[in-house]
Motif scaffolding. Structure first.
Motif, PDB file in Angstrom:
ATOM      1  N   LEU A 357       0.823  -1.202   0.000  1.00 32.11           N
ATOM      2  CA  LEU A 357       0.000   0.000   0.000  1.00 32.11           C
ATOM      3  C   LEU A 357       0.861   1.258   0.000  1.00 32.11           C
ATOM      4  O   LEU A 357       0.579   2.214  -0.740  1.00 32.11           O
ATOM      5  CB  LEU A 357      -0.931  -0.006   1.216  1.00 32.11           C
ATOM      6  N   LEU A 360       2.269   1.875  -3.482  1.00 34.19           N
ATOM      7  CA  LEU A 360       1.229   2.322  -4.402  1.00 34.19           C
ATOM      8  C   LEU A 360       0.833   3.767  -4.134  1.00 34.19           C
ATOM      9  O   LEU A 360       0.573   4.537  -5.069  1.00 34.19           O
ATOM     10  CB  LEU A 360       0.001   1.414  -4.294  1.00 34.19           C
ATOM     11  N   GLN A 361       0.797   4.155  -2.874  1.00 31.89           N
ATOM     12  CA  GLN A 361       0.478   5.545  -2.549  1.00 31.89           C
ATOM     13  C   GLN A 361       1.554   6.493  -3.069  1.00 31.89           C
ATOM     14  O   GLN A 361       1.254   7.577  -3.580  1.00 31.89           O
ATOM     15  CB  GLN A 361       0.284   5.702  -1.042  1.00 31.89           C
ATOM     16  N   ALA A 381      -4.420  -2.826  -5.679  1.00 31.72           N
ATOM     17  CA  ALA A 381      -5.276  -1.908  -4.934  1.00 31.72           C
ATOM     18  C   ALA A 381      -6.627  -2.539  -4.649  1.00 31.72           C
ATOM     19  O   ALA A 381      -7.169  -2.425  -3.532  1.00 31.72           O
ATOM     20  CB  ALA A 381      -5.456  -0.607  -5.711  1.00 31.72           C
ATOM     21  N   ALA A 396      -6.786   1.829   1.526  1.00 28.09           N
ATOM     22  CA  ALA A 396      -6.807   1.112   0.254  1.00 28.09           C
ATOM     23  C   ALA A 396      -8.036   1.484  -0.563  1.00 28.09           C
ATOM     24  O   ALA A 396      -7.959   1.631  -1.791  1.00 28.09           O
ATOM     25  CB  ALA A 396      -6.776  -0.396   0.508  1.00 28.09           C
ATOM     26  N   LEU A 399      -7.502   4.843  -2.110  1.00 26.74           N
ATOM     27  CA  LEU A 399      -6.637   4.720  -3.283  1.00 26.74           C
ATOM     28  C   LEU A 399      -7.419   4.140  -4.460  1.00 26.74           C
ATOM     29  O   LEU A 399      -7.296   4.625  -5.598  1.00 26.74           O
ATOM     30  CB  LEU A 399      -5.431   3.830  -2.954  1.00 26.74           C
ATOM     31  N   ALA A 400      -8.216   3.110  -4.195  1.00 29.05           N
ATOM     32  CA  ALA A 400      -9.018   2.510  -5.265  1.00 29.05           C
ATOM     33  C   ALA A 400      -9.962   3.532  -5.882  1.00 29.05           C
ATOM     34  O   ALA A 400     -10.135   3.570  -7.112  1.00 29.05           O
ATOM     35  CB  ALA A 400      -9.801   1.317  -4.721  1.00 29.05           C
TER      36      ALA A 400
END
Length: 407
Positions: A357, A360-361, A381, A396, A399-400
């Motif tokens: 996570l 990805l952020q 994600a 999450a 983010l999605a």
């Protein structure tokens, strides 16, 4: 009526159609060969989870999950991102080739001006977080004027114009990649190669081949990707001594592509050998050099090491390489975003969900439009948002939402 084929039988049929062994397919989805045999034979009774089905769909070039499951029709493009808002205008520009009849419409500019516009467009791509949106504003006019430059010139000027057109098509491929328009990827890659061959310029040819290798590898044709790569390097080698730093960098980029393709095919020895060879080429470049077309440079080699380890499904090695390279100072925002997605994949192999996570952020902060259209990022994600640890799900899901996934 015979019973409908099981999920395992469908996977086996699609795998054989792709000419892929159980070992290769198992490696691509991060599973053991015994697991793959169990799924195909029906010995494993439970259907693979959605995240694994999506990996199988990507590896087998499946457009809809129903081809794997027999039910639950879900277009795989949902996990590759929607089409960009300006895709239609870029498609029209690609298809609008000047004709010999009549007076072509467009701006007839000196080649030096076109060169400056193309270089500025590459800089825009590397510095913009919304790089596809930024390119979409530039590409239609640039494609039209580059095509017109070839159409209206003869002799040496026409050859120079073809070299510019080939590199313009390369920039265009950066836009159409990962869009629901695979036909455009091939159209652009083929036209780039034709223009490069017409130019007689080794640098333009090496650039066009690099993009064509990407297209073949992403389609799963590793044999063609390697063959084209090797043929191009054999043709380029005699020009290296007088080709300058850009051609040397293209040689390094093509050397690494051999390693990338080998990693996709599961050949660890060849993959790391070519990565090492590419590193020796990078060491011959100036320390601050960064090639706009391929990102080849000294700084990119640590990022390439993460990619090789992840593609080979080497969990421990990928985590080690990710630790070495997570904060590597890549000057291109979209390339930095892609690298951070590879770091997330490395952590995913080790099931380190907080680290997945976090990476990805960071990728989202660097280049939102890279994350939005990357299938690996979207799947990770989605998995975190749906079934990750409870203390991570809120972040999450945020983010999605940002990348356009409905959870």
């Amino acid at each position: 009526m015979p019973p409908p084929p099981t999920v395992g039988q469908r996977i086996r049929m699609l795998r054989l159609r792709r000419g892929m062994s159980q070992e290769v397919l198992a490696g691509l989805v991060g599973k053991s060969v015994s697991w793959m045999k169990g799924v195909e034979s029906g010995r494993l009774q439970s259907q693979p989870r959605l995240s694994i089905l999506l990996l199988l769909a990507e590896a087998l070039q499946v457009r809809d999950l129903s081809e794997l499951t027999g039910s639950r029709s879900v277009p795989v493009r949902m996990f590759g991102g929607p089409g960009h808002a300006a895709l239609a205008s870029v498609r029209d520009a690609i298809n609008a080739t000047p004709l010999a009849v009549g007076i072509p419409q467009g701006t007839v500019q000196p080649l030096s001006v076109l060169r400056g516009r193309l270089d500025a467009a590459w800089r825009t791509r590397h510095t913009s977080p919304d790089h596809r949106t930024a390119l979409a504003r530039l590409l239609p006019d640039l494609l039209r004027d580059a095509q017109l430059a070839v159409h209206l010139r003869q002799g040496d000027e026409r050859r120079r114009a073809n070299a510019l057109l080939a590199q313009t098509y390369g920039l265009t491929q950066m836009y159409v990649a990962y869009q629901p328009a695979q036909e455009l990827v091939w159209r652009v890659a083929d036209r780039a190669l034709t223009a490069a061959q017409e130019s007689g310029d080794p640098l333009a040819l090496s650039c066009a081949v690099w993009f064509l290798v990407q297209a073949h590898r992403e389609s799963g044709d590793y044999t063609a990707a390697r063959s084209i790569n090797e043929q191009a390097m054999a043709a380029l080698e005699p020009h290296l001594s007088e080709g300058g730093v850009d051609l040397l960098a293209m040689w390094g980029a093509l050397t690494f592509e051999l390693g990338f393709t080998a990693a996709r095919a599961g050949d660890a020895g060849e993959a790391w050998m070519h990565w090492d060879e590419a590193g020796r080429v990078a060491d011959r470049l100036p320390g601050d050099y960064y090639q706009p077309w391929t990102s080849f440079s000294r700084v990119i080699m640590k990022a390439h090491a993460v990619t090789v380890a992840v593609e080979l499904r080497q969990g421990g090695e990928s985590a080690r390489q990710a630790g070495n390279a997570e904060s590597v100072p890549i000057p291109s925002r979209p390339r930095r975003g892609r690298h951070l997605i590879e770091v997330a994949r490395a952590h995913h192999l080790r099931r380190d969900q907080p680290a997945v996570l976090g990476a990805l952020q960071l990728a989202q902060q660097a280049a939102p439009e890279t994350v939005m259209y990357n299938g690996f990022a979207r799947r990770m994600a989605l998995e975190l948002a749906e079934s990750g640890p409870s203390h991570l799900r809120t972040q999450a899901r945020d983010l999605a939402d940002e990348i356009g996934l409905t959870v």
